[in-house]
Write a protein that holds these residues in place. Structure first.
Motif, PDB file in Angstrom:
ATOM      1  N   SER A  43       0.843  -1.208   0.000  1.00 24.71           N
ATOM      2  CA  SER A  43       0.000   0.000   0.000  1.00 24.71           C
ATOM      3  C   SER A  43       0.870   1.247   0.000  1.00 24.71           C
ATOM      4  O   SER A  43       0.558   2.229  -0.683  1.00 24.71           O
ATOM      5  CB  SER A  43      -0.921   0.007   1.218  1.00 24.71           C
ATOM      6  N   ASP A 158      -6.012  -0.928  -4.625  1.00 25.63           N
ATOM      7  CA  ASP A 158      -5.435  -1.625  -3.475  1.00 25.63           C
ATOM      8  C   ASP A 158      -6.446  -2.661  -2.984  1.00 25.63           C
ATOM      9  O   ASP A 158      -7.471  -2.302  -2.401  1.00 25.63           O
ATOM     10  CB  ASP A 158      -5.100  -0.608  -2.372  1.00 25.63           C
ATOM     11  N   GLU A 159      -6.165  -3.898  -3.250  1.00 24.56           N
ATOM     12  CA  GLU A 159      -7.055  -5.020  -2.903  1.00 24.56           C
ATOM     13  C   GLU A 159      -8.493  -4.777  -3.371  1.00 24.56           C
ATOM     14  O   GLU A 159      -9.430  -4.811  -2.566  1.00 24.56           O
ATOM     15  CB  GLU A 159      -7.018  -5.279  -1.394  1.00 24.56           C
TER      16      GLU A 159
HETATM   17 MG   LIG Z   1      -2.035  -2.834   2.103  1.00 27.31          MG
END
Ligand SMILES: [Mg+2]
Ligand SMILES: Nc1ncnc2c1ncn2[C@@H]1O[C@H](COP(=O)(O)OP(=O)(O)OP(=O)(O)O)[C@@H](O)[C@H]1O
Length: 239
Positions: A43, A158-159
């Motif tokens: 991240s 992010d994910e």
């Molecule tokens: Mg992360």
């Protein structure tokens, strides 16, 4: 055309060094998966690419411009070409889904049709639901729909599939790959789902303890003898 070029990137939070000299690049049209254990720095890396985090060492070029050397105006121009979904996402809680999309369309000056995006992301049943009242997965879908609404040159996710049911996950990947083919847009994402990396990513960067241990095509990784990207991941992080 090179969209991102990162050389020798280091990042510390206070005394803790989280990224320890990353080299990375992304061409127009690439779909790149950034993988690694919890806390590996994924991240942090994405947030630097989004101009949201500073760094002291190394260089980060986006669309040919080094970020630390960019003026505020140049940073603004770079940001206009990017779109992102980070976690956790919060929007104006008291707006309905359709109101949010219409607001962001104006904000992005987007050429895309809100109703088409609503249909593509299966949001019709939720058009009058307040964002605050949506389930976690649907909040994620709305955030993704808004990210695509910007018609960006580069998407940073992010994910993006965490919390989505298999059907919505499949729908999202169809949308990502279609966006990528149609517009040549670059996608850089993190995921803990190695099947998704194997199926959809052109290249993989494995971060381990702040170092890019492997940065290669999924094809070459598989040819080097691993049964799957999952197998590759488990083997690498166990080293
Ligand atoms: Mg992360
Ligand atoms: N704002 C911050 N201040 C201090 N330390 C931070 C901050 N953000 C992240 N860290 C630390 O930096 C390291 C990397 O965090 P990061 O969130 O980038 O990892 P990640 O790979 O995205 O992990 P995950 O898979 O759990 O999302 C972790 O040790 C984390 O605790």
């Amino acid at each position: 055309m090179e969209i991102v070029k990162v050389e020798g990137l280091r990042k510390s939070y206070a005394a803790k060094e989280v990224l320890k000299g990353i080299d990375f690049c992304a061409e127009a049209g690439d779909i790149i998966g950034v993988i690694g254990k919890n806390g590996a720095g994924k991240s942090t890396f994405l947030e630097i690419l989004l101009t949201l985090r500073s760094y002291r060492h190394g260089t980060v070029h986006l669309f040919g411009q080094e970020l630390n050397e960019a003026s505020e105006k140049q940073r603004g121009q770079i940001r206009q070409q990017l779109s992102a979904v980070l976690q956790p996402t919060q929007f104006y809680r008291t707006l309905k889904v359709i109101e949010l999309l219409k607001l962001f369309k104006v904000y992005y000056k987007s050429p895309l049709d809100v109703e088409k995006i609503m249909a593509d992301f299966k949001l019709d049943d939720h058009r009058k639901t307040y964002f605050d009242k949506l389930s976690g997965g649907w909040k994620q879908i709305v955030s993704l729909a808004i990210a695509f609404l910007a018609a960006p040159k580069m998407l940073i996710l992010d994910e993006p599939t965490t919390g989505l049911d298999p059907h919505m996950r499949n729908m999202l990947w169809t949308y990502i790959t279609d966006y990528n083919k149609r517009t040549g847009g670059t996608v850089i994402l993190t995921t803990h789902n190695m099947d998704e990396v194997e199926l959809y990513c052109d290249r993989v960067m494995l971060l381990n303890d702040g170092v890019a241990e492997v940065f290669d095509t999924t094809g070459r990784i598989l040819e080097s003898g691993y049964k799957s990207i999952h197998d590759f991941y488990i083997t690498q992080v166990a080293k």
